[in-house]
Motif scaffolding. Structure first.
Motif, mmCIF file in Angstrom:
data_model
loop_
_atom_site.group_PDB
_atom_site.id
_atom_site.type_symbol
_atom_site.label_atom_id
_atom_site.label_comp_id
_atom_site.label_asym_id
_atom_site.label_seq_id
_atom_site.Cartn_x
_atom_site.Cartn_y
_atom_site.Cartn_z
ATOM 1 N N THR A 294 -1.806 5.861 7.288
ATOM 2 C CA THR A 294 -1.846 6.577 6.012
ATOM 3 C C THR A 294 -2.984 7.585 5.997
ATOM 4 O O THR A 294 -2.854 8.665 5.441
ATOM 5 C CB THR A 294 -2.011 5.608 4.831
ATOM 6 N N PHE B 15 3.113 5.649 -5.879
ATOM 7 C CA PHE B 15 2.782 5.761 -7.306
ATOM 8 C C PHE B 15 1.707 6.817 -7.578
ATOM 9 O O PHE B 15 1.760 7.513 -8.581
ATOM 10 C CB PHE B 15 2.335 4.400 -7.849
ATOM 11 N N VAL B 16 0.742 6.907 -6.678
ATOM 12 C CA VAL B 16 -0.320 7.893 -6.947
ATOM 13 C C VAL B 16 -0.001 9.261 -6.345
ATOM 14 O O VAL B 16 -0.765 10.208 -6.507
ATOM 15 C CB VAL B 16 -1.718 7.429 -6.447
ATOM 16 N N LEU B 17 1.157 9.356 -5.702
ATOM 17 C CA LEU B 17 1.509 10.597 -5.029
ATOM 18 C C LEU B 17 1.457 11.840 -5.935
ATOM 19 O O LEU B 17 0.893 12.863 -5.542
ATOM 20 C CB LEU B 17 2.895 10.465 -4.374
ATOM 21 N N TYR C 293 3.797 1.451 -1.511
ATOM 22 C CA TYR C 293 4.178 1.597 -2.927
ATOM 23 C C TYR C 293 3.043 2.238 -3.705
ATOM 24 O O TYR C 293 3.244 3.127 -4.525
ATOM 25 C CB TYR C 293 4.505 0.232 -3.539
ATOM 26 N N GLY C 294 1.866 1.745 -3.426
ATOM 27 C CA GLY C 294 0.681 2.277 -4.122
ATOM 28 C C GLY C 294 0.572 3.773 -3.942
ATOM 29 O O GLY C 294 0.415 4.527 -4.909
ATOM 30 N N TYR C 295 0.720 4.191 -2.676
ATOM 31 C CA TYR C 295 0.609 5.629 -2.431
ATOM 32 C C TYR C 295 1.724 6.410 -3.113
ATOM 33 O O TYR C 295 1.511 7.509 -3.613
ATOM 34 C CB TYR C 295 0.602 5.917 -0.929
ATOM 35 N N PHE D 131 -3.869 16.947 -6.844
ATOM 36 C CA PHE D 131 -5.251 17.126 -6.423
ATOM 37 C C PHE D 131 -5.336 18.084 -5.228
ATOM 38 O O PHE D 131 -6.135 19.007 -5.211
ATOM 39 C CB PHE D 131 -5.859 15.769 -6.046
ATOM 40 N N SER E 237 0.833 -1.201 0.000
ATOM 41 C CA SER E 237 0.000 0.000 0.000
ATOM 42 C C SER E 237 0.870 1.255 0.000
ATOM 43 O O SER E 237 0.520 2.269 -0.590
ATOM 44 C CB SER E 237 -0.970 -0.014 1.181
ATOM 45 N N TRP F 4 -0.380 12.458 -8.342
ATOM 46 C CA TRP F 4 -1.778 12.834 -8.534
ATOM 47 C C TRP F 4 -2.355 13.418 -7.244
ATOM 48 O O TRP F 4 -3.075 14.415 -7.277
ATOM 49 C CB TRP F 4 -2.579 11.603 -8.970
ATOM 50 N N ILE F 5 -2.016 12.785 -6.117
ATOM 51 C CA ILE F 5 -2.554 13.276 -4.844
ATOM 52 C C ILE F 5 -2.083 14.701 -4.580
ATOM 53 O O ILE F 5 -2.868 15.571 -4.213
ATOM 54 C CB ILE F 5 -2.138 12.351 -3.679
#
Lengths: 303, 447
Positions: free
Chosen positions: B4, A19-21, A15-17, A27, A13, A23-24
């Protein structure tokens, strides 16, 4: 063992964050930040350059009680949405059903009907202004061949909004492509089975094709509803001086908001307007989402 | 997962905090401008101060003219270098606004003269009285233009160019209709009489239309012409719902009724499309237009035998009041090179640059001396000279309609009602009453 799996999940998770960082961050900085700022500033007399004093609910109160143009613009926008969303949806489905036939040269027609979606923006509006010209435009010329005395389109307040809806219908190609793709994805087995049962073309269309493409219809309705409320360019370009057309008939919500913000410099007021629109669209979208399970059919969905 | 979540929460809070800061910074930066003047200035390799000048003059005709003026200025001294930035008309002022809010504006911007006071009030444009106290250049300009730049007695922009409205008429058509081509109409009554004589019909179709008052100019110009003053007086009293205005609107409507919607619309379409303008082809005998309309005649209807005259007056002795607008050069609040920007503005609005602009562009300029010099220019043709001289003369009776700071969007409250009147769904009285009431409410709200 259990502990190890957890760290694995946690790692993934993270890693997931990562990768989308991007975009976050984007945003938060460019959407959420301004969003919250505009909410805060809608309670002030913010004018961009020199003042930002808290004035409580004055902006909202003024909009609802003293501003007749607010109601005009809201009415114009509702009118447009109410007609353009169903009409363009039905138009796009109808068109894609026609273009879903197997016949020689169908690719040519598909391209042809998709073309308007490729052309976009101000150029198209200019073109339509010429087409809709009451005296010299093509539309009234064609109508006159059938003995119809065409209306004054963009010059008659009763016809300005229908003019825009008419123009929107011309460019349903974008949505048509979505429907066409999803229609092509409908399994042939279903039609064959129906044929064996003796179903005619209509029944097949209404009982197989339509239910199978409901996810796309849902998507199209939601996005075009939101898009419809945001109509701005058309009115800005197609009315004289961007004023909002004869008798304010094209003064859409966003156009009025833009005028408040950038010609009258009432930014706080405009921000209050944007929040009212946000709430309206939000409620409608929630409504849509709640209603969706009743008519949207997802294949492979577990009930 | 919980962690998180809190991480995102912190991040959100941080961003909100930062964006909040930016919001408050903008409201403070007006105080810090003047302190910044001497540090932070941009210099080029030769040690000159570079100032950024924004215009919307990017056309093939206008761009070389403004760039020549800039080049002349850059050569005239060795302290300042002006850099020209072209921005499209639709973008320039929203960009300016954003850059002022961001605290990094350009140094000189060309902006609409009618909203100068509003921009002054909102602290977008810099108060120029600090410079004017040292060199007062206010008497260079037409007083009407100068007054339009004032907010509470201080100027927030220096007039650059302007325009007016005059009546163009076709001399050949006059002769054909048995009218003296050297005696154009001077009153509204004569205008009507001449127009009727100039109308030419074959069957039900018009071959030529004498005149239609709402092509080229709006109803508001006719109201201004009849009243000799704007809707607002100095105390912001509104004078819209008057007997005279009612009469004027009804008079305008009689023209529409006479020619009929169909004729009016199809002519309007030809005028809008600019191809085959009916005045060029002789299908329209008279039209009220800005003097720059001449450049179109020059380019598209070289052989047209036309004359130009001031707008007719409401009745004899009422005055031939006309309407104009224009642009100012302003220094945005927050400019880091205000002194240098002022030097450039002085050059831009001085006789030499203004005369060059006037002659090359065939444009009315704000500088009186330059306007008069241009009207004597040998570079104009005979027709050009005639139109330009009339344009300069007409400035004497040209009024501007600056936007009152208490009613910035008054026209969007009046125009729809007048539209309704022309469409027949309101009487003139109703339209004016409603406009009067709406505008008064707006003023009350903003005061």
């Amino acid at each position: 063992m259990g502990k190890k799996r957890l760290t694995m999940r946690r790692k993934e998770s993270i890693y997931g964050y990562i990768f989308v960082l991007p975009w976050i961050i984007g945003f938060l900085a460019f959407t959420a930040g301004p969003l919250v700022f505009s909410f805060a500033a809608s309670f002030t007399n913010y004018n961009i350059t020199s003042q930002m004093d808290f004035i409580g609910g004055e902006n909202y109160k003024g909009l609802f009680t003293e501003d007749s143009l607010f109601w005009t613009s809201l009415w114009n926008t509702l009118y447009f949405v109410l007609f353009s969303v169903p009409l363009t949806t039905i138009g796009a489905i109808f068109l894609s059903a026609l273009l879903n036939q197997d016949m020689p040269g169908i690719r040519f027609f598909r391209t042809l009907y998709y073309l308007p979606a490729v052309l976009s923006g101000v150029g198209v509006y200019m073109l339509w202004m010429q087409l809709l010209d009451p005296g010299t435009g093509m539309v009234n010329l064609v109508l006159s061949w059938f003995g119809i005395d065409g209306p004054n389109w963009l010059f008659d307040p009763n016809w300005t909004k229908p003019s825009l809806i008419f123009m929107k219908l011309w460019s349903v190609g974008g949505a048509m492509l979505l429907y066409l793709a999803s229609m092509q994805g409908v399994s042939k087995n279903l039609y064959e089975a129906a044929e064996i049962d003796g179903a005619n073309t209509w029944r097949k269309f209404f009982h197989i094709t339509i239910p199978m493409i409901t996810p796309v219809i849902f998507f199209d309705v939601v996005t075009s509803l939101i898009g419809g409320f945001q109509i701005f360019q058309e009115a800005y370009v197609m009315s004289n001086n961007g004023e909002g057309g004869p008798a304010n008939s094209l003064l859409f919500y966003n156009l009025y908001m833009w005028k408040q913000a950038f010609t009258n410099f009432n930014m706080g007021y405009a921000m209050a307007m944007s929040w009212i629109l946000f709430v309206i669209v939000f409620i409608l979208t929630i409504f849509n989402l709640k209603l969706a399970p009743r008519w949207v059919h997802y294949e492979g969905e577990e009930k | 997962m919980k962690k998180t979540h809190s991480f995102i929460l912190v991040l959100t809070a941080l961003v909100l905090f930062l964006s909040g800061c930016a919001g408050f910074q903008t409201s403070n930066n007006s105080n810090s401008t003047n302190n910044n003047e001497n540090n932070n200035t941009e210099e080029n390799s030769e040690g000159k101060t570079v100032i950024d000048f924004w215009t919307f003059w990017g056309s093939e005709i206008r761009r070389p003219i403004i760039e020549k003026i800039i080049a002349d200025f850059n050569e005239s001294q060795d302290e300042i270098e002006v850099k020209h930035t072209f921005l499209p008309f639709g973008d320039i002022w929203t960009k300016e606004l954003a850059s002022i809010a961001a605290g990094d504006p350009p140094d000189v911007v060309i902006n609409d003269i009618n909203a100068t006071a509003l921009r002054g009030q909102k602290k977008q444009a810099m108060n120029l009285s600090q410079f004017l106290e040292q060199d007062d250049i206010s008497n260079r300009f037409y007083p009407e233009l100068w007054d339009a730049t004032l907010y509470e007695g201080d100027s927030y922009g220096i007039p650059f160019n302007t325009d007016t409205r005059v009546l163009f008429y076709n001399k050949d058509a006059f002769e054909e209709a048995g009218l003296d081509p050297e005696q154009p109409p001077t009153t509204w009554a004569e205008l009507e009489e001449y127009a009727a004589k100039l109308d030419k019909k074959s069957g039900n179709d018009y071959e030529r239309i004498g005149f239609y008052p709402l092509w080229g100019i709006g109803y508001d110009v006719w109201l201004l012409n009849a009243n000799g003053q704007n809707y607002f007086d100095k105390e912001n009293n509104v004078q819209i719902d008057t007997a005279k205005n009612e009469e004027v609107l009804n008079w305008l409507k009689t023209w529409k009724d006479r020619y009929g919607d169909k004729v009016v619309n199809s002519y309007q379409a030809q005028i809008d499309s600019q191809q085959g303008h009916p005045f060029f082809s002789g299908d329209l005998a008279m039209i009220a237009q800005a003097p720059t309309f001449y450049t179109q005649i020059r380019d598209y209807a070289e052989d047209l035998n036309f004359g130009v005259v001031e707008l007719p007056e409401y009745e004899e002795g009422n005055g031939h009041t006309s309407w104009g607008g224009g642009f100012v050069a302003e220094i945005p609040e927050g400019s880091k090179n205000a002194e240098e920007a002022w030097e450039f503005i002085k050059y831009l609005t001085d006789v030499e640059a203004q005369t060059y602009w006037a002659v090359q562009n065939f444009d009315n300029v704000a500088n009186v001396e330059a306007a008069e010099a241009a009207s004597q220019s040998s570079e104009f043709t005979e027709d050009g000279s005639m139109v330009y001289q009339k344009a300069v003369e007409n400035m004497e009776q040209t009024l501007l309609t600056p936007i009152p700071v208490v009613a910035p969007d008054f026209s969007s409250l009046i125009n729809p009602n007048v539209d309704q009147f022309f469409l027949g769904s309101m009487t003139a009285k109703e339209a004016l009453e409603k406009s009067q009431k709406d505008v008064e409410n707006l003023i009350k709200k903003n005061q």
